[in-house]
Design a protein around this motif. Structure first.
Motif, PDB file in Angstrom:
ATOM      1  N   GLU A   1      -0.361   2.981  -5.074  1.00  0.00           N
ATOM      2  CA  GLU A   1      -0.319   2.242  -6.336  1.00  0.00           C
ATOM      3  C   GLU A   1       1.061   1.637  -6.566  1.00  0.00           C
ATOM      4  O   GLU A   1       2.069   2.186  -6.134  1.00  0.00           O
ATOM      5  CB  GLU A   1      -0.650   3.195  -7.498  1.00  0.00           C
ATOM      6  CG  GLU A   1      -2.091   3.655  -7.524  1.00  0.00           C
ATOM      7  CD  GLU A   1      -3.060   2.495  -7.725  1.00  0.00           C
ATOM      8  OE1 GLU A   1      -2.855   1.730  -8.676  1.00  0.00           O
ATOM      9  OE2 GLU A   1      -4.002   2.368  -6.918  1.00  0.00           O
ATOM     10  N   ILE A   2       1.079   0.504  -7.270  1.00  0.00           N
ATOM     11  CA  ILE A   2       2.349  -0.073  -7.680  1.00  0.00           C
ATOM     12  C   ILE A   2       2.601   0.346  -9.121  1.00  0.00           C
ATOM     13  O   ILE A   2       1.796   0.078 -10.012  1.00  0.00           O
ATOM     14  CB  ILE A   2       2.332  -1.602  -7.541  1.00  0.00           C
ATOM     15  CG1 ILE A   2       2.381  -1.958  -6.049  1.00  0.00           C
ATOM     16  CG2 ILE A   2       3.512  -2.226  -8.269  1.00  0.00           C
ATOM     17  CD1 ILE A   2       2.046  -3.382  -5.741  1.00  0.00           C
ATOM     18  N   VAL A   3       3.686   1.074  -9.327  1.00  0.00           N
ATOM     19  CA  VAL A   3       3.995   1.601 -10.651  1.00  0.00           C
ATOM     20  C   VAL A   3       4.893   0.630 -11.389  1.00  0.00           C
ATOM     21  O   VAL A   3       5.959   0.266 -10.905  1.00  0.00           O
ATOM     22  CB  VAL A   3       4.709   2.972 -10.536  1.00  0.00           C
ATOM     23  CG1 VAL A   3       4.904   3.583 -11.920  1.00  0.00           C
ATOM     24  CG2 VAL A   3       3.902   3.906  -9.650  1.00  0.00           C
ATOM     25  N   ARG A   4       4.438   0.211 -12.582  1.00  0.00           N
ATOM     26  CA  ARG A   4       5.181  -0.807 -13.314  1.00  0.00           C
ATOM     27  C   ARG A   4       6.225  -0.187 -14.230  1.00  0.00           C
ATOM     28  O   ARG A   4       6.176  -0.353 -15.444  1.00  0.00           O
ATOM     29  CB  ARG A   4       4.220  -1.685 -14.105  1.00  0.00           C
ATOM     30  CG  ARG A   4       3.222  -2.370 -13.194  1.00  0.00           C
ATOM     31  CD  ARG A   4       2.421  -3.405 -13.915  1.00  0.00           C
ATOM     32  NE  ARG A   4       1.516  -4.054 -12.952  1.00  0.00           N
ATOM     33  CZ  ARG A   4       0.875  -5.180 -13.179  1.00  0.00           C
ATOM     34  NH1 ARG A   4       1.025  -5.786 -14.330  1.00  0.00           N
ATOM     35  NH2 ARG A   4       0.090  -5.691 -12.272  1.00  0.00           N
TER      36      ARG A   4
ATOM     37  N   GLN B   1       7.457  -4.390   5.647  1.00  0.00           N
ATOM     38  CA  GLN B   1       7.134  -3.786   4.354  1.00  0.00           C
ATOM     39  C   GLN B   1       5.754  -4.235   3.877  1.00  0.00           C
ATOM     40  O   GLN B   1       5.012  -3.461   3.291  1.00  0.00           O
ATOM     41  CB  GLN B   1       8.170  -4.168   3.287  1.00  0.00           C
ATOM     42  CG  GLN B   1       9.603  -3.797   3.614  1.00  0.00           C
ATOM     43  CD  GLN B   1       9.815  -2.306   3.701  1.00  0.00           C
ATOM     44  OE1 GLN B   1       9.119  -1.517   3.058  1.00  0.00           O
ATOM     45  NE2 GLN B   1      10.758  -1.883   4.519  1.00  0.00           N
ATOM     46  N   ILE B   2       5.436  -5.515   4.132  1.00  0.00           N
ATOM     47  CA  ILE B   2       4.138  -6.017   3.684  1.00  0.00           C
ATOM     48  C   ILE B   2       3.033  -5.519   4.608  1.00  0.00           C
ATOM     49  O   ILE B   2       2.028  -4.951   4.174  1.00  0.00           O
ATOM     50  CB  ILE B   2       4.086  -7.559   3.699  1.00  0.00           C
ATOM     51  CG1 ILE B   2       5.234  -8.149   2.892  1.00  0.00           C
ATOM     52  CG2 ILE B   2       2.762  -8.063   3.149  1.00  0.00           C
ATOM     53  CD1 ILE B   2       5.341  -9.645   3.051  1.00  0.00           C
TER      54      ILE B   2
ATOM     55  N   ALA C   1       2.527  -1.998   3.044  1.00  0.00           N
ATOM     56  CA  ALA C   1       2.020  -2.575   1.799  1.00  0.00           C
ATOM     57  C   ALA C   1       2.957  -2.300   0.626  1.00  0.00           C
ATOM     58  O   ALA C   1       2.538  -2.122  -0.505  1.00  0.00           O
ATOM     59  CB  ALA C   1       0.610  -2.080   1.489  1.00  0.00           C
ATOM     60  N   ASP C   2       4.259  -2.235   0.916  1.00  0.00           N
ATOM     61  CA  ASP C   2       5.246  -1.988  -0.131  1.00  0.00           C
ATOM     62  C   ASP C   2       5.751  -3.325  -0.669  1.00  0.00           C
ATOM     63  O   ASP C   2       6.823  -3.804  -0.306  1.00  0.00           O
ATOM     64  CB  ASP C   2       6.408  -1.153   0.435  1.00  0.00           C
ATOM     65  CG  ASP C   2       7.314  -0.639  -0.667  1.00  0.00           C
ATOM     66  OD1 ASP C   2       7.253  -1.169  -1.790  1.00  0.00           O
ATOM     67  OD2 ASP C   2       8.090   0.291  -0.402  1.00  0.00           O
TER      68      ASP C   2
END
Lengths: 262, 287
Positions: free
Chosen positions: B48-51, B250-251, B255-256
């Motif tokens: 997950e990407i944490v905002r 990274q991509i 997937a960062d």
């Protein structure tokens, strides 16, 4: 005496640097005719089997079509938007026009990788599926500054009177633009169009990051390379080169040749 | 209609013409860029990407030597390529402008940039055929008995630099040539009349006057070289990664996206600093 030395040094340098410039291309074309499985020295003999293999490769042909579509449509859009913006900024006094020009040129100074990544993060977040359309959007972003700059630079003041005359004779804005301004600027519009076609045609990173199933030629060649060296890549590379030279010759003879005489 | 309203409709029309281009640039360039900048301040946890806003990615960049090395590799290679390309392209541009007969100059230029029209991916890879252990150069050198062991010139920094220089010599030759032919011969005649020898004329008159061309080309070289992924990926091997390669890792592998965004901002800053450094000579805005 001194002159003779510098002159011959010049020619030696000229030959050396042209050899450097043409070395990889010559090797590429030579080994596209390699008779054997590997495109590495020594040269085994002459064969056109790899060209046949290229034309029989459905994925490669599909990628070729995709590249053609993306390059021609995105360049046409970039040219149209660039032309309209150049017309507005050259012919009307708009507030903040220097800022607008700066904004329109700005993508030129940013690496393609950053443009691609920015678009990718937004598209991912909005859950827009990746396709040839998203590649095309990215290519308009990189080519619009180029088209705008080229067309804007050629919007000379001496054209204004001709446009005014057309307006006095009853032409509306659309007619002036389409029948007077655009034809007068056709050399630079075409230059902008063909330049952006070549950029879009050859662009890799945006096409790689913003496409999924339908890919363009550079991306397809890239995935071919990952499965190992293959004379087929040399053959497709040579074909692209040949096509570009043909296009260049047509432009040089049919188009630039004519404009030079006038 | 009064002149005021006439002016208003004219202005509205002008806005209509310029609006599509502006909208495209804002929507697909400015907004994504701002979004990416914001994302560089978020972080990835698990999948997950944490905002949550923080500078973790940037702190990590400066504390993790593998990441920082990417930037120094990028800068070293780019500077080397820029300097070498200028040094190689200037004499070529000069010879074409001064020594090649007028009617052949156009032909000479077209020839010099002809390989530009092969596919970029294919061109990088064809350098492998030239430089690799079993490649053309090693074969030729061993054939004439100059070396007994193949040279290590592929899959390392040398190969990356050669691949880049090959590309940028073509570009710089164009920008420098266009600057050279605009020089009036009167300047040189005046310098000669005042007693300058050929070298002094070049150093004090011709070179300063062609600096804008050199700087425009050098800046373009810097931007395109530091942001390029293909040439280092194909020719560089995987021993020393440059910044774009790390971004793609990274991509692709992790997937960062936040980290990739942060690295892109750092790349962008390097380009901005280069722009400030040569802004004095750049004519880009006046285009």
């Amino acid at each position: 005496m001194r002159n003779a030395i510098t002159s011959s040094l010049s020619w030696v340098y000229l030959i050396a640097i042209y050899a450097f410039i043409f070395l990889p291309v010559a090797v590429l074309v030579l080994f596209s005719f390699q008779d054997g499985r590997l495109p590495v020295p020594p040269f085994n003999g002459f064969s056109t089997q790899w060209y046949e293999a290229v034309f029989a490769d459905r994925k490669l042909m599909a990628a070729l079509t995709n590249s053609f579509l993306v390059a021609s449509i995105s360049s046409a859009v970039a040219c149209l938007l660039g032309f309209l913006a150049a017309y507005a900024l050259a012919r009307y006094k708009l507030p903040g026009s220097a800022l607008q020009r700066g904004l329109l040129i700005a993508p030129m100074t940013v690496s393609y990788l950053i443009i691609a990544l920015g678009l990718l993060t937004v598209l991912n977040t909005l859950r827009v599926p990746l396709s040839l359309w998203t590649v095309g959007i990215g290519h308009v972003v990189i080519n619009l500054p180029l088209c705008f700059a080229i067309i804007y630079a050629s919007m000379g003041d001496h054209h204004i009177n001709i446009e005014r005359a057309a307006r006095d004779l009853g032409a509306n804005d659309f007619k002036v633009m389409a029948l007077v301004t655009a034809p007068m600027l056709m050399p630079s519009i075409l230059a902008a169009f063909f330049l952006s076609v070549t950029f879009s045609w050859d662009e890799f990173i945006i096409a790689f990051l913003l496409s999924r199933f339908d890919v363009t030629l550079p991306v397809e060649i890239w995935s071919m390379l990952r499965s190992g060296l293959n004379p087929k890549t040399n053959a497709i590379g040579s074909l692209v080169f040949l096509a570009s030279i043909a296009l260049l010759l047509v432009l040089e003879i049919g188009f630039f040749g004519r404009s030079r005489k006038t | 209609m009064t002149t005021a309203t006439l002016e208003q409709t004219e202005r509205r029309k002008a806005w209509g013409f310029v609006a599509p281009a502006l909208a495209w640039t804002v929507l697909f360039f400015v907004v994504p860029f701002i979004f990416m900048t914001a994302m560089s301040l978020w972080s990835r946890q698990g999948r997950e990407i944490v905002r949550v806003w923080n500078l973790d990615n940037y702190v990590r960049f400066f504390s993790e030597s593998a990441l920082l090395k990417g930037l120094t590799n990028s800068l070293e290679i780019t500077l080397m390529v820029t300097v070498l390309s200028v040094l190689l392209a200037y004499p070529l541009a000069w010879i074409i402008a001064e020594r090649v007969p007028k009617k052949w100059q156009r032909m000479a230029l077209i020839l010099a940039i002809l390989p530009f029209w092969t596919s970029y991916v294919v061109r990088s890879y064809s350098w492998l055929l030239v430089l690799s252990k079993g490649g053309v150069i090693n074969n030729a050198l061993m054939g004439i008995g100059l070396i007994s062991e193949p040279l290590e010139i592929a899959s390392n920094r040398i190969a990356t630099v050669i691949g880049f220089v090959h590309f940028f010599v073509m570009l710089l030759t164009l920008t420098i040539y266009s600057n050279l032919i605009q020089l009036s011969p009167n300047y040189r005649r005046a310098a000669a009349d005042l007693g300058a020898n050929a070298f002094q004329t070049f150093w004090h008159v011709v070179l300063p006057l062609t600096l804008p061309g050199i700087m425009t080309g050098a800046f373009l070289t810097f931007v395109l070289c530091i942001g390029d992924y293909i040439t280092p990926q194909i020719l560089g091997g995987n021993n020393e990664l440059v910044l774009p390669q790390i971004i793609m890792l990274q991509i692709g592998r992790r997937a960062d996206f936040p980290m990739a965004a942060a690295l892109s901002i750092i790349l962008m800053l390097a380009v901005t600093l280069a722009y400030i450094a040569c802004a004095r000579w750049l004519k880009i805005e006046r285009a």
